[in-house]
Design a protein around this motif. Structure first.
Motif, PDB file in Angstrom:
ATOM      1  N   ILE A  14       0.799  -1.213   0.000  1.00  0.00           N
ATOM      2  CA  ILE A  14       0.000   0.000   0.000  1.00  0.00           C
ATOM      3  C   ILE A  14       0.838   1.272   0.000  1.00  0.00           C
ATOM      4  CG2 ILE A  14      -1.579   1.341   1.468  1.00  0.00           C
ATOM      5  CD1 ILE A  14      -2.982  -1.390   2.053  1.00  0.00           C
ATOM      6  N   ASP A  15       1.810   1.393   0.896  1.00  0.00           N
ATOM      7  CA  ASP A  15       2.566   2.638   1.004  1.00  0.00           C
ATOM      8  C   ASP A  15       3.306   2.967  -0.290  1.00  0.00           C
ATOM      9  OD1 ASP A  15       2.166   2.905   4.039  1.00  0.00           O
ATOM     10  OD2 ASP A  15       3.061   0.921   3.816  1.00  0.00           O
ATOM     11  N   ARG A  16       3.884   1.952  -0.934  1.00  0.00           N
ATOM     12  CA  ARG A  16       4.598   2.182  -2.187  1.00  0.00           C
ATOM     13  C   ARG A  16       3.640   2.600  -3.296  1.00  0.00           C
ATOM     14  NH1 ARG A  16       6.554  -0.864   2.096  1.00  0.00           N
ATOM     15  NH2 ARG A  16       8.703  -1.558   1.766  1.00  0.00           N
ATOM     16  N   LEU A  17       2.472   1.958  -3.355  1.00  0.00           N
ATOM     17  CA  LEU A  17       1.527   2.265  -4.428  1.00  0.00           C
ATOM     18  C   LEU A  17       0.834   3.606  -4.211  1.00  0.00           C
ATOM     19  CD1 LEU A  17      -0.028  -1.214  -5.261  1.00  0.00           C
ATOM     20  CD2 LEU A  17       2.075  -0.142  -6.086  1.00  0.00           C
ATOM     21  N   VAL A  18       0.606   3.988  -2.954  1.00  0.00           N
ATOM     22  CA  VAL A  18       0.084   5.337  -2.678  1.00  0.00           C
ATOM     23  C   VAL A  18       1.033   6.371  -3.265  1.00  0.00           C
ATOM     24  CG1 VAL A  18      -0.303   7.045  -0.849  1.00  0.00           C
ATOM     25  CG2 VAL A  18      -1.262   4.754  -0.633  1.00  0.00           C
ATOM     26  N   TYR A  19       2.313   6.210  -2.977  1.00  0.00           N
ATOM     27  CA  TYR A  19       3.279   7.202  -3.464  1.00  0.00           C
ATOM     28  C   TYR A  19       3.421   7.126  -4.975  1.00  0.00           C
ATOM     29  CZ  TYR A  19       7.077  10.463  -3.582  1.00  0.00           C
ATOM     30  OH  TYR A  19       7.835  11.567  -3.856  1.00  0.00           O
TER      31      TYR A  19
ATOM     32  N   MET B  90       1.131   3.122  13.136  1.00  0.00           N
ATOM     33  CA  MET B  90       1.821   3.968  12.167  1.00  0.00           C
ATOM     34  C   MET B  90       2.822   3.148  11.362  1.00  0.00           C
ATOM     35  SD  MET B  90       2.327   7.432  14.510  1.00  0.00           S
ATOM     36  CE  MET B  90       3.247   8.295  13.235  1.00  0.00           C
ATOM     37  N   GLY B  91       3.554   3.830  10.471  1.00  0.00           N
ATOM     38  CA  GLY B  91       4.626   3.181   9.738  1.00  0.00           C
ATOM     39  C   GLY B  91       4.170   2.558   8.446  1.00  0.00           C
ATOM     40  N   GLU B  92       4.642   1.363   8.207  1.00  0.00           N
ATOM     41  CA  GLU B  92       4.421   0.649   6.957  1.00  0.00           C
ATOM     42  C   GLU B  92       3.260  -0.324   7.121  1.00  0.00           C
ATOM     43  OE1 GLU B  92       7.018  -2.462   4.163  1.00  0.00           O
ATOM     44  OE2 GLU B  92       7.523  -2.116   6.273  1.00  0.00           O
ATOM     45  N   HIS B  93       2.482  -0.476   6.054  1.00  0.00           N
ATOM     46  CA  HIS B  93       1.508  -1.567   6.019  1.00  0.00           C
ATOM     47  C   HIS B  93       2.277  -2.814   5.587  1.00  0.00           C
ATOM     48  CE1 HIS B  93      -2.334  -3.596   5.518  1.00  0.00           C
ATOM     49  NE2 HIS B  93      -1.920  -4.024   4.340  1.00  0.00           N
ATOM     50  N   GLY B  94       2.901  -3.448   6.566  1.00  0.00           N
ATOM     51  CA  GLY B  94       3.759  -4.573   6.250  1.00  0.00           C
ATOM     52  C   GLY B  94       4.682  -4.866   7.410  1.00  0.00           C
ATOM     53  N   GLU B  95       5.859  -5.340   7.118  1.00  0.00           N
ATOM     54  CA  GLU B  95       6.772  -5.839   8.143  1.00  0.00           C
ATOM     55  C   GLU B  95       7.176  -4.767   9.142  1.00  0.00           C
ATOM     56  OE1 GLU B  95       8.684  -9.151   9.809  1.00  0.00           O
ATOM     57  OE2 GLU B  95       7.271  -9.005   8.133  1.00  0.00           O
ATOM     58  N   ASN B  96       7.160  -3.505   8.728  1.00  0.00           N
ATOM     59  CA  ASN B  96       7.627  -2.433   9.607  1.00  0.00           C
ATOM     60  C   ASN B  96       6.475  -1.602  10.149  1.00  0.00           C
ATOM     61  OD1 ASN B  96      10.639  -2.746   9.383  1.00  0.00           O
ATOM     62  ND2 ASN B  96      10.116  -2.532   7.213  1.00  0.00           N
TER      63      ASN B  96
ATOM     64  N   ALA C 218      10.308   4.026   7.254  1.00  0.00           N
ATOM     65  CA  ALA C 218      10.591   4.991   6.194  1.00  0.00           C
ATOM     66  C   ALA C 218      11.736   4.513   5.309  1.00  0.00           C
ATOM     67  CB  ALA C 218      10.906   6.357   6.798  1.00  0.00           C
ATOM     68  N   ASP C 219      12.778   3.962   5.922  1.00  0.00           N
ATOM     69  CA  ASP C 219      13.915   3.461   5.148  1.00  0.00           C
ATOM     70  C   ASP C 219      13.492   2.334   4.202  1.00  0.00           C
ATOM     71  OD1 ASP C 219      15.643   5.235   6.347  1.00  0.00           O
ATOM     72  OD2 ASP C 219      16.418   3.786   7.815  1.00  0.00           O
ATOM     73  N   ALA C 220      12.619   1.449   4.677  1.00  0.00           N
ATOM     74  CA  ALA C 220      12.181   0.329   3.855  1.00  0.00           C
ATOM     75  C   ALA C 220      11.362   0.812   2.656  1.00  0.00           C
ATOM     76  CB  ALA C 220      11.358  -0.644   4.701  1.00  0.00           C
ATOM     77  N   VAL C 221      10.448   1.742   2.895  1.00  0.00           N
ATOM     78  CA  VAL C 221       9.634   2.285   1.802  1.00  0.00           C
ATOM     79  C   VAL C 221      10.522   3.064   0.839  1.00  0.00           C
ATOM     80  CG1 VAL C 221       7.755   3.862   1.228  1.00  0.00           C
ATOM     81  CG2 VAL C 221       7.540   2.344   3.204  1.00  0.00           C
TER      82      VAL C 221
END
Length: 336
Positions: free
Chosen positions: A136-141, A185-191, A319-322
């Motif tokens: 999600i976070d990558r595709l939003v951006y 908060m953070g990533e929808h995923g591992e982080n 943030a680093d992962a995204v």
């Protein structure tokens, strides 16, 4: 309010439409899908279901007060003129996608779909877009990068984690999960980052230091894949996701009414959605889940909370992962 669900014939898309018919019956829904026959079939079946919702004991809406559910093709998006777009189109999941790396593996499979849909959305005026497709976070951006609409238009769904963390915290405290508020908060995923510093149970602050932070986080990360292993990946987390997406839609509708209900719901606290950041929490040129207020234009405000070091550090890791993935795919701001 008119909601267009892109990928509306999918498991999640059709379940969102059904949930809206029961919980937000005044909303008009367009099921937008390349499989027009399946979208029509889901729309007609849900329309029939709305008959029973409208005529059940205690129902207060009937006839012209009830929204419509219809099918549409992607090339009809511009003429639909929706108030909200829900992006749920995705490449098929492999049958063995039941491990925690599955979300990240979807990035390359879904990038071309995002590019195609962005072209179909380009003729529209800027419209709030809620992304449900992983990661999600990558595709939003990526949508933000391609469309260049105001960043407040871009939202990423991440409320399933809120329900899951409430289950974990409630279990530790011996209270019903519905009484628990703990933003994620953070990533929808591992982080993903549980904000235990702001957790509440029964309206009272929870002593976050007394909770097993790692066990709670591991539960949130593992449980959707434990469910997928038993039920199959094609079912996905359809029930919690459809309820959470409906909550977002109802919050947008409530936030647009000057005398409407609290858009954050019964617990009265902001929830977190992924949105592009421009300096908030010290991050820019990426999307992360952060606490937001909503209105008819999308994100009305981002809350910047003071976080304890452990949560701030975890947010930086997310943030680093995204950021690394956005650099790899060459998103805006990551062209070298």
């Amino acid at each position: 309010m008119h909601v267009a669900i892109i990928g509306g014939a999918s498991t999640i898309g059709s379940t969102v439409a059904y949930t809206l018919a029961g919980l937000a019956p005044t909303v008009d829904v367009s099921l937008v899908d390349i499989n027009e026959g399946a979208a029509w079939a889901h729309g007609k079946d849900i329309s029939h279901a709305s008959y029973h919702f409208s005529n059940a004991p205690g129902a207060s809406l009937a006839g012209d007060d009830v929204g419509t559910v219809r099918a549409a093709t992607p090339d009809e998006l511009a003429e639909l003129a929706p108030d909200l777009l829900v992006f749920n189109a995705a490449a098929p999941q492999p049958e063995d996608a039941t491990g925690r790396g599955a979300r990240e593996a979807e990035l390359d499979r879904n990038l071309s779909i995002v590019a195609d849909v962005a072209e179909e959305l380009r003729p529209l005026d800027p419209t709030p877009l809620l992304v449900v497709t992983n990661p999600i976070d990558r595709l939003v951006y990526q949508f933000y990068s391609l469309l260049e609409w105001p960043r407040r238009c871009f939202l990423g769904y991440s409320l399933s984690e809120s329900a899951r963390v409430a289950d974990a915290v409630g279990s530790e405290l011996g209270v019903h999960p519905n009484e628990v508020y703990c933003p994620m908060m953070g990533e929808h995923g591992e982080n993903v980052v549980p904000i235990l510093s702001r957790a509440r149970a029964g309206g009272e602050p929870v002593a976050g230091d007394d909770l097993d932070r790692e066990a709670i986080r591991e539960y949130v990360l593992d449980i959707p894949f434990d469910i997928a292993k038993e039920r199959g990946v094609n079912e996905t987390s359809r029930w919690v996701t459809s309820a959470g997406v409906t909550r977002v839609i109802r919050s947008i509708a409530a936030g647009s009414e000057p005398d409407g209900e609290d858009p954050h719901g019964r617990l009265g606290e902001p929830f977190c959605l992924s949105t592009p950041l421009d300096g908030e929490y010290g991050f820019a040129d990426l999307a992360l889940s952060v606490p937001v207020d909503l209105d008819e234009g999308g994100v009305a405000a981002i809350h910047e909370w003071d976080l304890p070091d452990v949560e701030a550090d975890e947010l930086a890791t997310a943030a680093d992962a995204v950021r690394a993935d956005l650099a790899r795919i060459g998103a805006k701001g990551y062209d070298g």
